[in-house]
Write a protein that holds these residues in place. Structure first.
Motif, PDB file in Angstrom:
ATOM      1  N   ARG A 205      -3.010   9.083 -13.005  1.00 48.56           N
ATOM      2  CA  ARG A 205      -4.032   8.068 -13.239  1.00 48.56           C
ATOM      3  C   ARG A 205      -3.424   6.676 -13.411  1.00 48.56           C
ATOM      4  NH1 ARG A 205      -6.850  10.526 -17.048  1.00 48.56           N
ATOM      5  NH2 ARG A 205      -8.623  11.234 -15.814  1.00 48.56           N
ATOM      6  N   THR A 206      -2.201   6.585 -13.940  1.00 49.03           N
ATOM      7  CA  THR A 206      -1.579   5.262 -14.098  1.00 49.03           C
ATOM      8  C   THR A 206      -1.408   4.584 -12.744  1.00 49.03           C
ATOM      9  OG1 THR A 206       0.696   6.142 -13.995  1.00 49.03           O
ATOM     10  CG2 THR A 206      -0.338   5.991 -16.171  1.00 49.03           C
TER      11      THR A 206
ATOM     12  N   GLY B 164      -5.823   8.389  -3.959  1.00 52.35           N
ATOM     13  CA  GLY B 164      -5.228   8.808  -5.220  1.00 52.35           C
ATOM     14  C   GLY B 164      -6.282   9.287  -6.195  1.00 52.35           C
ATOM     15  N   ARG B 165      -7.402   8.579  -6.272  1.00 47.42           N
ATOM     16  CA  ARG B 165      -8.450   8.970  -7.221  1.00 47.42           C
ATOM     17  C   ARG B 165      -9.084  10.297  -6.834  1.00 47.42           C
ATOM     18  NH1 ARG B 165     -10.806   7.367 -11.534  1.00 47.42           N
ATOM     19  NH2 ARG B 165      -9.723   5.338 -11.546  1.00 47.42           N
ATOM     20  N   SER B 166      -9.388  10.488  -5.554  1.00 48.17           N
ATOM     21  CA  SER B 166     -10.030  11.740  -5.156  1.00 48.17           C
ATOM     22  C   SER B 166      -9.096  12.932  -5.316  1.00 48.17           C
ATOM     23  CB  SER B 166     -10.539  11.649  -3.716  1.00 48.17           C
ATOM     24  OG  SER B 166      -9.474  11.681  -2.783  1.00 48.17           O
ATOM     25  N   ASN B 167      -7.796  12.692  -5.344  1.00 45.90           N
ATOM     26  CA  ASN B 167      -6.832  13.778  -5.494  1.00 45.90           C
ATOM     27  C   ASN B 167      -6.633  14.211  -6.943  1.00 45.90           C
ATOM     28  OD1 ASN B 167      -3.428  14.523  -5.267  1.00 45.90           O
ATOM     29  ND2 ASN B 167      -4.912  15.553  -3.980  1.00 45.90           N
ATOM     30  N   LEU B 168      -7.193  13.464  -7.885  1.00 50.89           N
ATOM     31  CA  LEU B 168      -7.007  13.810  -9.294  1.00 50.89           C
ATOM     32  C   LEU B 168      -7.549  15.200  -9.616  1.00 50.89           C
ATOM     33  CD1 LEU B 168      -7.841  10.437 -11.120  1.00 50.89           C
ATOM     34  CD2 LEU B 168      -5.584  11.428 -10.660  1.00 50.89           C
ATOM     35  N   GLY B 169      -8.616  15.624  -8.942  1.00 49.55           N
ATOM     36  CA  GLY B 169      -9.154  16.955  -9.189  1.00 49.55           C
ATOM     37  C   GLY B 169      -8.188  18.055  -8.805  1.00 49.55           C
TER      38      GLY B 169
ATOM     39  N   LEU C 124      -4.038   3.599  -2.011  1.00 46.72           N
ATOM     40  CA  LEU C 124      -3.158   4.641  -2.525  1.00 46.72           C
ATOM     41  C   LEU C 124      -3.674   5.968  -1.981  1.00 46.72           C
ATOM     42  CD1 LEU C 124      -0.928   5.865  -4.207  1.00 46.72           C
ATOM     43  CD2 LEU C 124      -2.395   5.688  -6.232  1.00 46.72           C
ATOM     44  N   GLN C 125      -2.891   6.587  -1.120  1.00 43.93           N
ATOM     45  CA  GLN C 125      -3.276   7.823  -0.450  1.00 43.93           C
ATOM     46  C   GLN C 125      -2.272   8.910  -0.786  1.00 43.93           C
ATOM     47  OE1 GLN C 125      -3.772   7.427   3.804  1.00 43.93           O
ATOM     48  NE2 GLN C 125      -3.636   9.619   4.179  1.00 43.93           N
TER      49      GLN C 125
ATOM     50  N   HIS D 227       0.861  -1.170   0.000  1.00 47.25           N
ATOM     51  CA  HIS D 227       0.000   0.000   0.000  1.00 47.25           C
ATOM     52  C   HIS D 227       0.906   1.230   0.000  1.00 47.25           C
ATOM     53  CE1 HIS D 227      -3.439  -2.584   1.108  1.00 47.25           C
ATOM     54  NE2 HIS D 227      -2.587  -3.198   1.909  1.00 47.25           N
ATOM     55  N   VAL D 228       0.405   2.369  -0.517  1.00 45.84           N
ATOM     56  CA  VAL D 228       1.284   3.530  -0.689  1.00 45.84           C
ATOM     57  C   VAL D 228       0.637   4.810  -0.166  1.00 45.84           C
ATOM     58  CG1 VAL D 228       2.488   4.999  -2.349  1.00 45.84           C
ATOM     59  CG2 VAL D 228       2.423   2.524  -2.697  1.00 45.84           C
ATOM     60  N   LEU D 229       1.429   5.564   0.596  1.00 51.90           N
ATOM     61  CA  LEU D 229       1.134   6.949   0.956  1.00 51.90           C
ATOM     62  C   LEU D 229       2.196   7.803   0.279  1.00 51.90           C
ATOM     63  CD1 LEU D 229      -0.172   9.278   2.534  1.00 51.90           C
ATOM     64  CD2 LEU D 229       1.198   8.616   4.524  1.00 51.90           C
TER      65      LEU D 229
END
Length: 355
Positions: free
Chosen positions: A115-116, A322-327, A128-129, A100-102
């Motif tokens: 996104r990759t 990670g996904r929520s940070n894309l914005g 992924l955080q 897992h990754v921070l």
């Protein structure tokens, strides 16, 4: 990753032990008892050995790659504090090793690159955080709640000012002058993320005008004025500078949220921790009054690290995946494009990511 018995303490491999990574070791990791840092990794041998000496670690806890570390120590997660250009490559390596990754902010320079890693983590079922640590202060948390609860009604405008003087070091001895987009990537990414968090809206477009003086030592923008349009037509103004001789702000900057019913202000993220945070609320044109803030035993990076440890152990997903940070990455990327093009730039629409 070496198999081992499950434990309530999340064992992490810390990747990137330069100046900021060293600060994590001194200030952010020790307050979190749920975490056990079991190895360090740095591809730069002198940096690795300097960190080994400072931390008093044996050779068997020090490695030049994530893969090597994961093959030799029992760990569930990786903390990535390497420079931004290495965030996604190192994250992908860690994910492929079953960790897992921070990862530190900025997650990546582009949405496509970020996104990759997001998609790889989702494919592998791993956390992924992103460490957007400015969220984890009582001032920002309080403002988000006040706005979400409708205390000042529908928002009409947001103003943000960030002023710091970071210009005294000689040109040849200070890496910050050469950072890519030192204002937008290194600092405004925090404010972009807070803007999304507090308003509950995604950015639609951005116009950035670089305002650097002729004497600036920075290779790219040290100061800029931005106009950001968010969903619903809400407009935010942002003025940021690393070369300001005006009264210095805290790291959050100074925020003003105006709405139909009143005004909320925010200042915070001072060097003394949450004690520096201040929020005021003024309704119906009356003088603003201080708002009581919640106690936060852990804040900033440590609070995010605690969330990461809990998520790895099967708890709730962290606030900033990670996904929520894309914005936030999308707004940062568009702002950098605008700083170069001199034009209004559309912010890539991610969809379903706001957190």
């Amino acid at each position: 990753m070496v198999d081992g018995d499950e434990t309530k303490r999340t064992r992490i491999i810390h990747v990137g032990l330069g100046g900021w990574g060293g600060d994590w070791e001194r200030r952010a990791i020790p307050p979190v008892p749920e975490v056990d840092r079991v190895a360090i990794v740095d591809a730069h041998e002198p940096t690795l050995r300097a960190a080994q000496k400072t931390l008093g670690l044996p050779d068997e806890m020090c490695f030049s790659s994530v893969t090597e570390a994961a093959e030799n120590v029992q760990a569930e997660g990786a903390l990535v504090t390497a420079p931004m250009d290495f965030h996604v490559p190192v994250t992908l390596e860690a994910l492929d090793a079953g960790l897992h990754v921070l990862v530190e902010k900025p997650f990546a320079g582009t949405v496509a690159e970020a996104r990759t890693a997001v998609e790889r983590a989702e494919e592998l079922g791993l956390v992924l955080q992103v460490s957007q640590n400015y969220r984890f202060y009582p001032g920002a948390q309080t403002v988000r709640k006040l706005i979400a609860d409708g205390e000042i009604g529908d928002l009409s405008v947001v103003h943000v000012d960030f002023r710091r003087w970071d210009h005294d070091a000689p040109v040849d001895s200070y890496r910050h002058y050469q950072f890519p987009h030192p204002l937008i990537y290194d600092m405004a990414i925090h404010h972009f993320d807070l803007l999304r968090m507090t308003t509950g809206r995604e950015a639609v477009s951005v116009y950035a005008k670089v305002t650097d003086p002729t004497w600036s030592k920075y290779a790219e923008e040290a100061s800029a004025v931005l106009v950001i349009e968010l969903e619903g037509g809400l407009v935010a103004s942002y003025r940021g500078s690393w070369v300001s001789r005006a009264e210095q702000t805290f790291w959050d900057g100074e925020w003003s949220f105006e709405g139909e019913k009143g005004l909320v202000t925010l200042a915070g993220r001072g060097d003394r921790g949450p004690v520096d945070d201040a929020v005021t609320l003024g309704l119906g044109g009356k003088p603003a009054k201080p708002v009581a803030l919640p106690d936060m035993p852990l804040w900033g990076r440590s609070a995010g690290l605690r969330q990461f440890a809990a998520a790895v152990q099967g708890g709730a997903a962290p606030d900033v995946t990670g996904r929520s940070n894309l914005g936030s990455v999308a707004l940062m990327e568009a702002a950098a494009r605008s700083a170069s093009s001199g034009q209004v730039e559309a912010v890539e629409r991610i969809g379903g990511t706001l957190a």
